[in-house]
Structures are given as structure tokens and as C-alpha cells.
Write an enzyme that holds these catalytic residues in place. Structure first.
Site, mmCIF file in Angstrom:
data_model
loop_
_atom_site.group_PDB
_atom_site.id
_atom_site.type_symbol
_atom_site.label_atom_id
_atom_site.label_comp_id
_atom_site.label_asym_id
_atom_site.label_seq_id
_atom_site.Cartn_x
_atom_site.Cartn_y
_atom_site.Cartn_z
ATOM 1 N N ARG A 1 1.887 -5.772 11.015
ATOM 2 C CA ARG A 1 1.387 -5.968 12.655
ATOM 3 C C ARG A 1 -0.544 -5.761 12.710
ATOM 4 O O ARG A 1 -0.208 -4.642 12.140
ATOM 5 C CB ARG A 1 2.597 -5.871 13.826
ATOM 6 N N GLU B 1 -3.279 -12.975 17.334
ATOM 7 C CA GLU B 1 -3.109 -13.836 16.663
ATOM 8 C C GLU B 1 -2.525 -15.134 17.317
ATOM 9 O O GLU B 1 -2.543 -15.133 18.445
ATOM 10 C CB GLU B 1 -1.959 -14.131 15.146
ATOM 11 N N HIS C 1 -0.504 -14.957 8.184
ATOM 12 C CA HIS C 1 0.479 -14.348 8.602
ATOM 13 C C HIS C 1 1.340 -15.038 7.512
ATOM 14 O O HIS C 1 2.627 -15.679 8.487
ATOM 15 C CB HIS C 1 0.997 -14.498 10.439
HETATM 16 P P1 NAP Z 1 11.562 -0.892 6.975
HETATM 17 O O1 NAP Z 1 12.830 -0.999 5.970
HETATM 18 O O2 NAP Z 1 12.107 -0.522 8.530
HETATM 19 O O3 NAP Z 1 10.357 -0.542 6.920
HETATM 20 C C1 NAP Z 1 9.485 0.591 7.556
HETATM 21 C C2 NAP Z 1 9.432 1.779 7.263
HETATM 22 O O4 NAP Z 1 7.831 2.511 8.257
HETATM 23 C C3 NAP Z 1 9.967 3.320 6.793
HETATM 24 O O5 NAP Z 1 9.721 3.610 5.976
HETATM 25 C C4 NAP Z 1 10.089 4.062 8.331
HETATM 26 O O6 NAP Z 1 10.585 5.051 7.405
HETATM 27 C C5 NAP Z 1 8.654 4.340 8.228
HETATM 28 N N1 NAP Z 1 7.936 4.067 9.721
HETATM 29 C C6 NAP Z 1 8.105 3.868 10.710
HETATM 30 N N2 NAP Z 1 7.717 4.677 11.660
HETATM 31 C C7 NAP Z 1 6.293 4.666 10.418
HETATM 32 C C8 NAP Z 1 5.391 5.834 11.638
HETATM 33 N N3 NAP Z 1 5.388 6.213 12.923
HETATM 34 N N4 NAP Z 1 4.729 6.496 11.032
HETATM 35 C C9 NAP Z 1 5.207 6.547 9.386
HETATM 36 N N5 NAP Z 1 5.746 5.236 9.322
HETATM 37 C C10 NAP Z 1 6.447 5.099 9.654
HETATM 38 O O7 NAP Z 1 10.951 -2.224 7.481
HETATM 39 P P2 NAP Z 1 10.452 -3.524 6.059
HETATM 40 O O8 NAP Z 1 11.623 -3.824 6.317
HETATM 41 O O9 NAP Z 1 9.648 -2.834 5.536
HETATM 42 O O10 NAP Z 1 9.453 -4.647 7.089
HETATM 43 C C11 NAP Z 1 7.788 -3.672 7.940
HETATM 44 C C12 NAP Z 1 7.451 -4.596 8.564
HETATM 45 O O11 NAP Z 1 6.559 -5.505 8.186
HETATM 46 C C13 NAP Z 1 8.152 -5.316 9.588
HETATM 47 O O12 NAP Z 1 8.825 -4.540 10.638
HETATM 48 C C14 NAP Z 1 7.234 -6.397 9.693
HETATM 49 O O13 NAP Z 1 6.076 -6.205 11.493
HETATM 50 C C15 NAP Z 1 6.273 -6.348 8.756
HETATM 51 N N6 NAP Z 1 6.651 -7.831 8.416
HETATM 52 C C16 NAP Z 1 5.731 -8.349 8.205
HETATM 53 C C17 NAP Z 1 6.085 -10.207 6.941
HETATM 54 C C18 NAP Z 1 4.914 -10.815 7.061
HETATM 55 O O14 NAP Z 1 4.467 -11.655 7.209
HETATM 56 N N7 NAP Z 1 2.967 -10.031 7.071
HETATM 57 C C19 NAP Z 1 6.911 -9.993 6.426
HETATM 58 C C20 NAP Z 1 7.977 -9.270 6.476
HETATM 59 C C21 NAP Z 1 7.502 -8.095 7.702
HETATM 60 P P3 NAP Z 1 10.589 6.391 8.290
HETATM 61 O O15 NAP Z 1 11.562 5.894 10.111
HETATM 62 O O16 NAP Z 1 11.330 7.340 7.797
HETATM 63 O O17 NAP Z 1 9.442 7.147 9.594
HETATM 64 C C1 GLV Z 2 7.295 -11.377 9.596
HETATM 65 O O1 GLV Z 2 5.728 -11.214 10.131
HETATM 66 C C2 GLV Z 2 8.691 -10.345 9.894
HETATM 67 O O2 GLV Z 2 8.375 -10.030 10.691
HETATM 68 O O3 GLV Z 2 9.732 -10.903 9.751
#
Ligand code: NAP
Ligand code: GLV
Length: 325
Positions: free
Chosen positions: A237, A266, A284
Site C-alpha cells: 500500500r 492514488e 495498482h
Molecule cells: P498477509 O498474509 O497477512 O501478510 C502480511 C505479512 O506482513 C505477515 O507476514 C505479517 O507478519 C507481516 N506484518 C504485519 N505487520 C507488520 C509489521 N508492522 N512489520 C513487519 N511485518 C508485518 O497478507 P498478504 O495476503 O500477503 O497481503 C499483504 C498486503 O498486500 C495486503 O494487506 C494488501 O495491502 C497488499 N496487496 C496489494 C495488492 C496490489 O494490487 N498491489 C494485491 C494484493 C495485496 P507478522 O504478523 O508476523 O508480522
Molecule cells: C489489492 O490491492 C488487495 O489488497 O487485494
């Protein structure tokens, strides 16, 4: 359950819409753009369920305008644009769509990493501008991705998918999360403090959610820790990075480049980023493949239906709202 009303903030895919029509009537926004809050508030006045994309804000004013709202089923994994506290206070369930977009988003992270390091976009512009006059020794030299060090901030679903791809590129992988991850060893990923990761990585990839803790996680101080040859990739983000500080670091060649899919405000982009060749920008589109968009819409619809049927939806993000029922 006849009489249930569901509002969707984009012209939803037919297959996903059919899932919703099993339990109620569906109204969709005629366009994909974000509705102004007042228009969204009017649209949900009589709704039992709201399905927004992850890019559509659901502020407290919208929640307050919908006395019958029971579920907000976000079609994204990141649900930071929904006021979850306001929803929870009213006992409204909020769900997201984890997992179904993981691999697609990891692919985009890799696309950005390869594009910026090997100057793919710059090279394309160069050719189209008619500037290519022949193969020359030092034309558009870039940096190797293979065998470099990948630093993943947030080794969650997407972070792990990014790490898995690194094996084929012979990369060393280090990661930072709040807690060491039990899957890390199997991925060949080694835990580092944030400082050590920033100092060590050739590619720093951000895959954390936007939370109060991660807002501004990468600013002037963190960028100063990175190597001058290193690249920053953000598919998480925008507000996780201080964009003005990043633009300044890039201008000063304090880091080598950046690949950015998400931005602080954005669709506005810091003007300095637009002027820099060593930045690759995408609007995005991390999860924007045809199959994944359908999977996200379907998953949101399924969460919505389960909630409307009075059962606990699989991707509930505010369990307090469920407990308070
Ligand atoms: P996820 O499985 O919940 O992974 C997030 C990771 O971040 C976890 O390993 C968590 O581990 C870690 N984390 C949380 N808070 C933290 C902190 N303060 N410091 C360091 N690490 C931290 O989520 P995901 O499915 O991988 O998605 C991650 C993010 O990607 C989403 O929330 C979304 O905003 C973004 N995203 C963007 C797009 C796009 O279109 N660009 C698409 C999909 C997702 P711990 O809790 O152990 O710290
Ligand atoms: C996209 O940005 C998502 O969080 O799924």
C-alpha cells in the site's frame, strides 16, 4: 431470505453476481470508478450487504447511512479503506479475499523487480522513440536480479510467493516480519531486523498490510540505510512509503531505483517520480489478471452470502462483530 438487498460498487462479473442472486436482489454501480461518499451512502440506505472493491472507501458516513447493513464483503485482501471500527461498533461483519490473489500479486512484484533492474520500460521507450541505431556495448546496462539478495518485508502469503520464485533465480532471501515465520526455513528465507534487511538487500520488497504500525515504515531514515545499488519494490500500500522521501532518495541516487504499484494518494503520483527513468510505475494492478479478478469477486460474493445466511464467513476480519451478536 427474499427481500435482501446487496449493493456492489462495480459492474460485477456475471458468475459472482449469480451467487448473490441466490439470496437476494443485486444492484451494481454502473461504472468501476469510486462513487462519492454521498452517492454510496444513498445507494446503501436500504442495503443488507455492501461489496466494495479494495480501492473504494467505506467511511463512517456510509455505514451510518445504512441501518440494515449486516456485512461489508471487500473484494480485496487489503481492507484499509473500510472503517472497520465503525462497522464493528454496529456489529457489521467485514470480510476480505485472502489467498486467491497471492500468486498474481507475486508475479507483478517480480515484473516490477525485473523491469526496473533490467530497464525494460526505459528500453521500450528508447526503441519506440527511434533512438536505437545499433547494438552498442554499454547500451542500457542494468543490474542482475539472479543471484542477488532479496529482502522481503512482511513474509505473509504474498511475501512467501515472492520468495518461492526467488529459488529459481538463485537468490539469497532475507525477510522481516514482526515474528519469525515457521515456513521461512523451507523457503530458504532468513530472519533479519528491519535495519539489517535494509542494509543487506539488493531488492527490498514490501508485502505488509497498511496498519497504523506500517504507515510510513519506509521513510528518509530507512532509505538512507539501503545500498546505493538497491531497488525498492512496493506492491503493498502506498502510505507504507513516504513518497516525498523516496523521490528525494531517487533524485539524489541514494538508491538505484523503484518499482511501484501503489501510491500514497492514488491515483495522484508524486511529480518527481514521474520524471525519473529509474522508476517503473503501475496503476495498482497487482491482482489484475482476468482469472484472479473473477476469483476475488466470487470469494467476496461467497463471504457475503454466508454472512447473510447467518453463518460466520470464512474470511471474517473483525471477529469482535461476530462475538457481539
Ligand atoms: P498477509 O498474509 O497477512 O501478510 C502480511 C505479512 O506482513 C505477515 O507476514 C505479517 O507478519 C507481516 N506484518 C504485519 N505487520 C507488520 C509489521 N508492522 N512489520 C513487519 N511485518 C508485518 O497478507 P498478504 O495476503 O500477503 O497481503 C499483504 C498486503 O498486500 C495486503 O494487506 C494488501 O495491502 C497488499 N496487496 C496489494 C495488492 C496490489 O494490487 N498491489 C494485491 C494484493 C495485496 P507478522 O504478523 O508476523 O508480522
Ligand atoms: C489489492 O490491492 C488487495 O489488497 O487485494
Amino acid at each position: 431470505m427474499a427481500g435482501l438487498r446487496i449493493f456492489v460498487t462495480w459492474p460485477m462479473e456475471r458468475e459472482a453476481r449469480a451467487i448473490l442472486e441466490r439470496v437476494g436482489s443485486v444492484e451494481t454501480s454502473p461504472s468501476e470508478g469510486e462513487l462519492p461518499a454521498e452517492a454510496l451512502a444513498r445507494a446503501v440506505e436500504r442495503a443488507d450487504a455492501l461489496i466494495p472493491t479494495g480501492a473504494h472507501r467505506v467511511p463512517p458516513s456510509v455505514i451510518a447511512a445504512a441501518p440494515g447493513l449486516r456485512v461489508i464483503a471487500v473484494a480485496a485482501v487489503g481492507y484499509n479503506l473500510v472503517d472497520v471500527a465503525a462497522a464493528t461498533a454496529r456489529g457489521i461483519l467485514v470480510t476480505n479475499t485472502p489467498g486467491v490473489l497471492t500468486e498474481t500479486t507475486a508475479d507483478l512484484a517480480w515484473a516490477l523487480m525485473l523491469a526496473v533492474a533490467r530497464r525494460v520500460v526505459e528500453a521500450d521507450r528508447f526503441v519506440r522513440a527511434g533512438r536505437w541505431t545499433g547494438v552498442t556495448w554499454s547500451l542500457l546496462l542494468g543490474d542482475d536480479v539472479q543471484r542477488s539478495t532479496l529482502g522481503i518485508v512482511g513474509l505473509g502469503r504474498i511475501g512467501k510467493a515472492v520468495a518461492r520464485r526467488a529459488t529459481g533465480f538463485g537468490m539469497r532471501v532475507v525477510y522481516h516480519s514482526r515474528h519469525p515465520d515457521p515456513d521461512a526455513e523451507g523457503l530458504g528465507a532468513v530472519f533479519r531486523s528491519k535495519t539489517d534487511l535494509l542494509q543487506e538487500a539488493d531488492f527490498v520488497i514490501l508485502t505488509v498490510p497498511l496498519t497504523p504500525e506500517t504507515r510510513g515504515l519506509i521513510g528518509k531514515t530507512e532509505l538512507a540505510l539501503m545500498k546505493p545499488s538497491a531497488y525498492l519494490i512496493n506492491v503493498a500500500r502506498g502510505p507504507i512509503v513516504d513518497e516525498a522521501a523516496l523521490a528525494a532518495a531517487l533524485r539524489a541516487r541514494q538508491i538505484a531505483g523503484a518499482g511501484l504499484d501503489v501510491f500514497e494518494d492514488e491515483p495522484r503520483i508524486h511529480p518527481d517520480l514521474l520524471a525519473l527513468d529509474q522508476v517503473v510505475l503501475t496503476p495498482h494492478i497487482g491482482s489484475a489478471s482476468r482469472a484472479t479478478r473473477l476469483a476475488m469477486a466470487t470469494r467476496a460474493a461467497e463471504n457475503c452470502v454466508v454472512a447473510l445466511e447467518g453463518r460466520r464467513p470464512p474470511d471474517l476480519v473483525n471477529p469482535d462483530a461476530w462475538r457481539g451478536r
